[in-house]
Design an enzyme around this catalytic site. Structure first.
Site, PDB file in Angstrom:
ATOM      1  N   ASP A   1       0.858  -1.199   0.000  1.00  0.00           N
ATOM      2  CA  ASP A   1       0.000   0.000   0.000  1.00  0.00           C
ATOM      3  C   ASP A   1       0.889   1.242   0.000  1.00  0.00           C
ATOM      4  O   ASP A   1       2.092   1.159   0.238  1.00  0.00           O
ATOM      5  CB  ASP A   1      -0.897  -0.044   1.260  1.00  0.00           C
ATOM      6  CG  ASP A   1      -2.112   0.857   1.129  1.00  0.00           C
ATOM      7  OD1 ASP A   1      -2.283   1.475   0.067  1.00  0.00           O
ATOM      8  OD2 ASP A   1      -2.881   0.948   2.102  1.00  0.00           O
TER       9      ASP A   1
ATOM     10  N   HIS B   1      -9.997  -1.785  -7.517  1.00  0.00           N
ATOM     11  CA  HIS B   1      -9.959  -0.737  -6.490  1.00  0.00           C
ATOM     12  C   HIS B   1      -9.179   0.494  -6.939  1.00  0.00           C
ATOM     13  O   HIS B   1      -9.641   1.622  -6.769  1.00  0.00           O
ATOM     14  CB  HIS B   1      -9.361  -1.327  -5.201  1.00  0.00           C
ATOM     15  CG  HIS B   1      -9.154  -0.340  -4.116  1.00  0.00           C
ATOM     16  ND1 HIS B   1     -10.163   0.470  -3.628  1.00  0.00           N
ATOM     17  CD2 HIS B   1      -8.038  -0.004  -3.399  1.00  0.00           C
ATOM     18  CE1 HIS B   1      -9.685   1.247  -2.666  1.00  0.00           C
ATOM     19  NE2 HIS B   1      -8.399   0.983  -2.511  1.00  0.00           N
TER      20      HIS B   1
HETATM   21  C1  HEM Z   1      -9.335  -1.700   4.146  1.00  0.00           C
HETATM   22  C2  HEM Z   1      -9.566  -0.859   3.156  1.00  0.00           C
HETATM   23  C3  HEM Z   1      -8.600  -0.606   2.032  1.00  0.00           C
HETATM   24  C4  HEM Z   1      -7.634  -1.404   1.519  1.00  0.00           C
HETATM   25  C5  HEM Z   1      -7.268  -2.830   1.927  1.00  0.00           C
HETATM   26  C6  HEM Z   1      -6.988  -0.660   0.457  1.00  0.00           C
HETATM   27  C7  HEM Z   1      -5.926  -1.142  -0.301  1.00  0.00           C
HETATM   28  C8  HEM Z   1      -5.296  -0.422  -1.279  1.00  0.00           C
HETATM   29  C9  HEM Z   1      -4.180  -0.894  -2.046  1.00  0.00           C
HETATM   30  C10 HEM Z   1      -3.503  -2.252  -1.875  1.00  0.00           C
HETATM   31  C11 HEM Z   1      -3.840   0.073  -2.935  1.00  0.00           C
HETATM   32  C12 HEM Z   1      -2.737  -0.005  -3.991  1.00  0.00           C
HETATM   33  C13 HEM Z   1      -1.452   0.561  -3.527  1.00  0.00           C
HETATM   34  C14 HEM Z   1      -1.288   2.040  -3.733  1.00  0.00           C
HETATM   35  O1  HEM Z   1      -1.462   2.551  -4.842  1.00  0.00           O
HETATM   36  O2  HEM Z   1      -0.968   2.703  -2.772  1.00  0.00           O
HETATM   37  C15 HEM Z   1      -4.746   1.175  -2.730  1.00  0.00           C
HETATM   38  C16 HEM Z   1      -4.726   2.360  -3.428  1.00  0.00           C
HETATM   39  C17 HEM Z   1      -5.641   3.371  -3.262  1.00  0.00           C
HETATM   40  N1  HEM Z   1      -6.706   3.386  -2.404  1.00  0.00           N
HETATM   41 FE1  HEM Z   1      -7.202   1.948  -1.087  1.00  0.00          FE
HETATM   42  N2  HEM Z   1      -7.593   0.561   0.342  1.00  0.00           N
HETATM   43  C18 HEM Z   1      -8.579   0.634   1.287  1.00  0.00           C
HETATM   44  C19 HEM Z   1      -9.434   1.693   1.507  1.00  0.00           C
HETATM   45  C20 HEM Z   1      -9.535   2.793   0.689  1.00  0.00           C
HETATM   46  C21 HEM Z   1     -10.564   3.801   0.798  1.00  0.00           C
HETATM   47  C22 HEM Z   1     -11.693   3.820   1.840  1.00  0.00           C
HETATM   48  C23 HEM Z   1     -10.309   4.718  -0.172  1.00  0.00           C
HETATM   49  C24 HEM Z   1     -11.088   5.969  -0.503  1.00  0.00           C
HETATM   50  C25 HEM Z   1     -12.385   6.052  -0.390  1.00  0.00           C
HETATM   51  C26 HEM Z   1      -9.116   4.292  -0.878  1.00  0.00           C
HETATM   52  C27 HEM Z   1      -8.514   4.980  -1.902  1.00  0.00           C
HETATM   53  C28 HEM Z   1      -7.378   4.573  -2.553  1.00  0.00           C
HETATM   54  C29 HEM Z   1      -6.690   5.387  -3.550  1.00  0.00           C
HETATM   55  C30 HEM Z   1      -7.054   6.786  -4.005  1.00  0.00           C
HETATM   56  C31 HEM Z   1      -5.604   4.623  -4.000  1.00  0.00           C
HETATM   57  C32 HEM Z   1      -4.571   5.040  -5.037  1.00  0.00           C
HETATM   58  C33 HEM Z   1      -5.038   4.681  -6.416  1.00  0.00           C
HETATM   59  C34 HEM Z   1      -4.041   5.151  -7.469  1.00  0.00           C
HETATM   60  O3  HEM Z   1      -3.718   6.336  -7.466  1.00  0.00           O
HETATM   61  O4  HEM Z   1      -3.602   4.322  -8.255  1.00  0.00           O
HETATM   62  N3  HEM Z   1      -8.683   3.122  -0.337  1.00  0.00           N
HETATM   63  N4  HEM Z   1      -5.629   0.847  -1.727  1.00  0.00           N
END
Ligand code: HEM
Length: 485
Positions: free
Chosen positions: A205, A345
């Site tokens: 992440d 996601h």
């Molecule tokens: C337990 C809940 C969550 C998990 C397991 C999770 C997991 C991840 C993972 C593995 C990544 C990819 C790594 C990265 O680009 O940093 C990511 C990216 C991201 N997540 Fe989550 N996330 C969670 C909750 C959320 C929530 C609630 C939001 C917003 C409502 C969110 C928004 C984002 C955004 C904006 C990215 C970057 C996407 C990009 O720019 O490519 N995440 N998340």
């Protein structure tokens, strides 16, 4: 002697921040300072957690209410010099034993005597009343403290050891005495060994963060560059500043959510539904399904660049691991899901070329950290979660509506998003999309049959509630919020 006095016996041995390979580099202090000079960003006035967006080693969140306005304000004023600034956090040599940041809810500002409208209706109303809008099944599963509006603020303490955090918290507590009540504490830490920087499902992440103009000296290829006002109030890019009090400048809205993750259930789902592409073993097919749900492999490699097999070398290279936008010459962006599903996601929450060019407005700085223990052998064997664990989700933005709220409600939870896809309807974000406790359909996960719907009856991520906070600048704390009114 200040109760914030650093205990000689509780010293930090390593950086407060961790930097697993593949995550963007911490801006060099000199480069960050030089970049900030060009836009006149005062990094010594901005709380440390806001702009950096890197993972902490250990962190505790102390949610509190204010009992005695006058004493609380006096003590906050005297302790304000110990609030960790961006200048300090960015430089390992200047980091204190523990990072201390503080943020207030709307009711917290009121408890301090401030009834100003910060021009953000999500913040003013609080998160509790928005549970249904955010897709939560209700508030029965919310941590009791988050039900209603009783949380006035949160102290965020981070360090490389829990002992240091606890010693620092003892000092903070001593300073404020009975002027505050500690309502609820959440302890979080980087996962052990090679899982450091990975969230509980196992995915790296913190890879994709917006580069902030005037702070991020060298944006990586593919990294979105946003005006500082997308994160900081009152700065270039903050379109709501006219309706906000001037003291709000250089502060940021902190969205906190405690998101429980059902890890054994998630793993079982992957095991039960491998994507049986030619040449893949069932184990590889399960890994591929997980990767397509997230949009990245566990290593961090984006499926847009590594569609069938993981590529750990790509994952570890910050010069390449964000350099994609889902579009390819000669391919139809409206229908092609061979690489990354529309519902993944990272595509739901950052649609890149699917959306308006550059997408300047819907960015957040994510500063979350996993909470609570690793999956036990008993839980793994039973395919059932027995102990609450998940992500202490923290996101900073200058506009909650355009930031977190859009990402969660209008994008992750909206089956038609990303819009303008010819066929099929994308469905929910399989990781964080929520349907008020009802099942969720997701299409596009199977590259050999993108029309195939998966019906997810379990929410692998479940909300335990949270609150909206405002993380003020240091000068707002010393000169305005703690003034005798
Ligand atoms: C337990 C809940 C969550 C998990 C397991 C999770 C997991 C991840 C993972 C593995 C990544 C990819 C790594 C990265 O680009 O940093 C990511 C990216 C991201 N997540 Fe989550 N996330 C969670 C909750 C959320 C929530 C609630 C939001 C917003 C409502 C969110 C928004 C984002 C955004 C904006 C990215 C970057 C996407 C990009 O720019 O490519 N995440 N998340």
């Amino acid at each position: 002697m200040s109760p914030f006095h650093r205990h000689a016996i509780h010293r930090r041995k390593s950086s407060i921040l961790i930097q697993p390979q593949g995550q963007p580099e911490l801006p060099a202090p000199a480069a960050a300072a030089a970049a900030a000079m060009t836009l006149d960003l005062n990094l010594t006035n901005i709380q440390g957690d806001i702009l950096i967006g890197m993972k902490k080693n250990k962190e505790k969140f102390f949610f509190f209410s204010i009992n005695d306005r006058k004493i609380f304000k006096q003590r906050l004023k005297s302790g304000a010099k110990f609030i960790t600034t961006t200048t300090q956090l960015v430089d390992v040599n200047k980091q204190p034993a523990a990072m201390v940041n503080v943020a207030f809810s709307q009711t917290g500002l009121q408890a301090m005597g401030f009834y100003h409208f910060l021009n953000d209706f999500h913040f003013s109303g609080g998160q509790f009343r928005e549970a249904a809008e955010l897709g939560d099944p209700g508030t029965d599963q919310w941590v009791g403290t988050f039900r209603g509006k009783k949380v006035h603020g949160v102290f965020l303490l981070a360090s490389d050891s829990t002992t240091v955090i606890d010693a620092e918290w003892a000092a903070v507590n001593q300073l404020f005495g009975s002027s505050i009540t500690e309502l609820y504490t959440l302890s979080a830490e980087a996962r052990p060994g090679d899982q450091a920087g990975h969230e509980h499902f196992g995915f790296l992440d913190g890879i994709s963060q917006p580069a902030i103009n005037g702070f991020t000296a060298n944006p990586a290829p593919g990294q979105s560059i946003v005006a500082p006002g997308r994160v900081l109030l009152g700065r270039d890019g903050d379109e709501r500043m006219l309706g906000r009090p001037s003291w709000a400048k250089d502060g940021s809205f902190l969205v906190f959510r405690q998101l429980k993750q059902l890890v054994p259930e998630f793993n079982k789902f992957l095991r039960d539904n491998p994507l049986l592409l030619p040449g893949l073993t069932p184990e590889q097919g399960s890994e591929l399904l997980g990767a397509r749900m997230v949009g990245r492999w566990k290593s961090g490699a984006p499926v847009d660049l590594a569609p069938v097999f993981d590529d750990p070398t790509l994952a570890q290279d910050p010069m390449r691991n964000n350099n994609f936008d889902f579009s390819y010459p000669g391919e139809d962006l409206a229908s092609n899901q061979t690489r990354c599903p529309f519902s993944a996601h990272i595509r739901k929450t950052a649609p890149r070329a699917d959306f308006r060019s550059g997408n300047p407005e819907h960015h957040i700085v994510r500063a979350g950290i996993p909470y609570d223990p690793e999956v036990s052998t008993g839980e793994a064997a039973a395919n059932a979660t027995q102990q609450d664990r998940g992500l202490a989700f923290v996101a900073y933005q200058s506009d909650i509506d355009e930031g977190f709220h859009t990402l969660q409600q209008r994008w992750a939870n909206t089956v038609e998003f990303v819009h303008n896809k010819t066929d099929p309807t994308p469905g929910f974000d399989p990781i964080v999309g929520a349907n008020n406790g009802q099942s969720r359909f997701v299409s596009g996960l199977d590259p050999s049959d993108p029309d195939r719907d998966f019906n997810l009856v379990v929410d692998f991520v479940q909300s335990r509630g949270g609150e909206y906070f405002f993380s003020p600048s240091i000068s707002a704390i010393t000169d305005v919020l703690t003034a005798d009114i």
